[in-house]
Design a protein around this motif. Structure first.
Motif, PDB file in Angstrom:
ATOM      1  N   TYR A 158       4.007   6.523   3.707  1.00 14.84           N
ATOM      2  CA  TYR A 158       5.129   7.847   3.735  1.00 14.84           C
ATOM      3  C   TYR A 158       6.195   8.044   4.775  1.00 14.84           C
ATOM      4  N   ALA A 159       7.534   8.258   4.275  1.00 16.07           N
ATOM      5  CA  ALA A 159       8.732   7.434   4.305  1.00 16.07           C
ATOM      6  C   ALA A 159       8.475   6.282   5.444  1.00 16.07           C
ATOM      7  N   SER A 160       8.424   5.332   3.932  1.00 17.93           N
ATOM      8  CA  SER A 160       8.272   3.536   4.350  1.00 17.93           C
ATOM      9  C   SER A 160       7.940   3.785   5.397  1.00 17.93           C
ATOM     10  N   ARG A 161       7.071   4.277   6.338  1.00 16.40           N
ATOM     11  CA  ARG A 161       6.247   4.087   7.673  1.00 16.40           C
ATOM     12  C   ARG A 161       5.149   3.894   7.655  1.00 16.40           C
ATOM     13  N   ILE A 162       4.171   4.129   7.062  1.00 16.36           N
ATOM     14  CA  ILE A 162       2.722   4.924   6.682  1.00 16.36           C
ATOM     15  C   ILE A 162       2.605   4.377   5.543  1.00 16.36           C
ATOM     16  N   GLU A 163       1.412   3.818   5.474  1.00 15.24           N
ATOM     17  CA  GLU A 163       1.083   3.234   3.852  1.00 15.24           C
ATOM     18  C   GLU A 163      -0.549   2.952   4.282  1.00 15.24           C
TER      19      GLU A 163
END
Length: 319
Positions: A158-163
């Protein structure tokens, strides 16, 4: 040689992208490994966690992998996700080290043609009836039973914040097969990981694995698990990283060879500083302490419990 593969990844015409790999390569499971670097190299430390040390030593995908991924950015969405599946051969001995040597915390990678020695335990000394003609060296990447293994995985960001990622791995080995001094080990595990990229100045990574391995008609039947938490942040001209590991292995009641104990319990702590001297040169220093308890050590006159410490510096040059 640790990897040798070809990839086909056509230029996408939509948010969806495909990639096919064939050859010998590491399964894409780790969140602490730098996949843009050569081979199985941790991003911020010198040693890998127990999970990724084991993968670097015992696992290799020798076969075909297909990945389908969607980039939300191309559709104005913060959501990215993907799916991966693979079929592979020649990894039937995977699980041998977990059972007969135990977990390790290291930066060691097994070459495709390399052999690894078995620990010098009484069980493996000359002509033991219990282990037949088990070789004193393990060739991890051999096909013994002519059955394909597989793994399936999914990932979300998500949005390069959560993987987030999850995997099911099963080498489908026949544990009754013995060929040229090596047993096949039925090794299966579930794997999950989570990365949080913007927790103040910190990036947090969590990875966990739980599985079992079986050899023979209950000669060895072992449950194993490991997890780690890694925290890293920019500090001065480099990156500071702290990692805590927990790992264990437990024999099931159906393990029928009492003179071959394989249980283990341990933990480790690593502290490292990665200084990027230039785009092509970096210097990494790491302090590592590992505490473990393995009853099999009593068989060679050593204490079951052990605490080991190391201080290591690594100079990395890429070109």
């Amino acid at each position: 040689v640790t990897e040798a593969w070809l990839a086909w990844s056509p230029v996408p015409t939509s948010a969806w992208k495909t990639r096919v790999r064939v050859g010998a390569f590491f399964p894409v499971t780790s969140i602490e490994i730098d996949y843009d670097s050569i081979s199985w190299t941790p991003r911020d430390t010198i040693s890998s966690s127990a999970i990724n040390s084991w993968i670097g030593e015992e696992l290799r995908t020798i076969g075909l992998e297909y990945k389908l991924s969607r980039s939300g950015r191309l559709e104005g969405s913060p959501h990215d996700y993907g799916f991966t599946a693979a079929l592979y051969a020649a990894n039937d001995p995977a699980g041998t080290l977990i059972a007969w040597r135990g977990w390790s915390i290291s930066d060691r990678i097994t070459g495709l043609s390399e052999t690894l020695p078995i620990a010098n335990l009484p069980f493996f000394r000359p002509a033991p009836a219990q282990s037949q003609t088990q070789s004193r060296f393990i060739n991890e990447f051999r096909e013994l039973d002519h059955r394909l293994g597989f793994y399936v995985a999914a990932n979300y960001a998500y949005a390069s914040r959560i993987e987030v990622a999850a995997m099911r791995y099963d080498n489908r080995a026949d544990p009754m097969v013995f060929n040229e001094g090596q047993y096949a080990w039925l090794t299966r595990f579930n794997h999950a990981s989570l990365r949080l990229k913007q927790v103040g100045p910190w990036e947090l990574s969590f990875q966990a694995l739980q599985g079992d391995t079986l050899m023979g008609p209950g000669a060895v039947y072992l449950d194993f698990s490991a997890w780690f938490l890694l925290a890293s942040r920019p500090l001065g001209p480099g990156t500071l990283a702290l990692r805590y590991d927990k790992f264990d292995a437990k024999e099931r009641a159906t393990d029928i060879v009492p003179i071959d104990p394989n249980s283990e319990d341990g933990q480790s702590l690593a502290m490292a500083y990665h200084w990027k001297v230039s785009p092509k040169v970096s210097l990494v220093s790491e302090f590592l302490t590992v505490q473990s308890d393995r009853p099999a050590r009593l068989l060679i006159g050593a204490a079951a419990g052990r605490i080991e410490r190391s201080l290591t510096t690594s100079l990395r040059i890429s070109f």
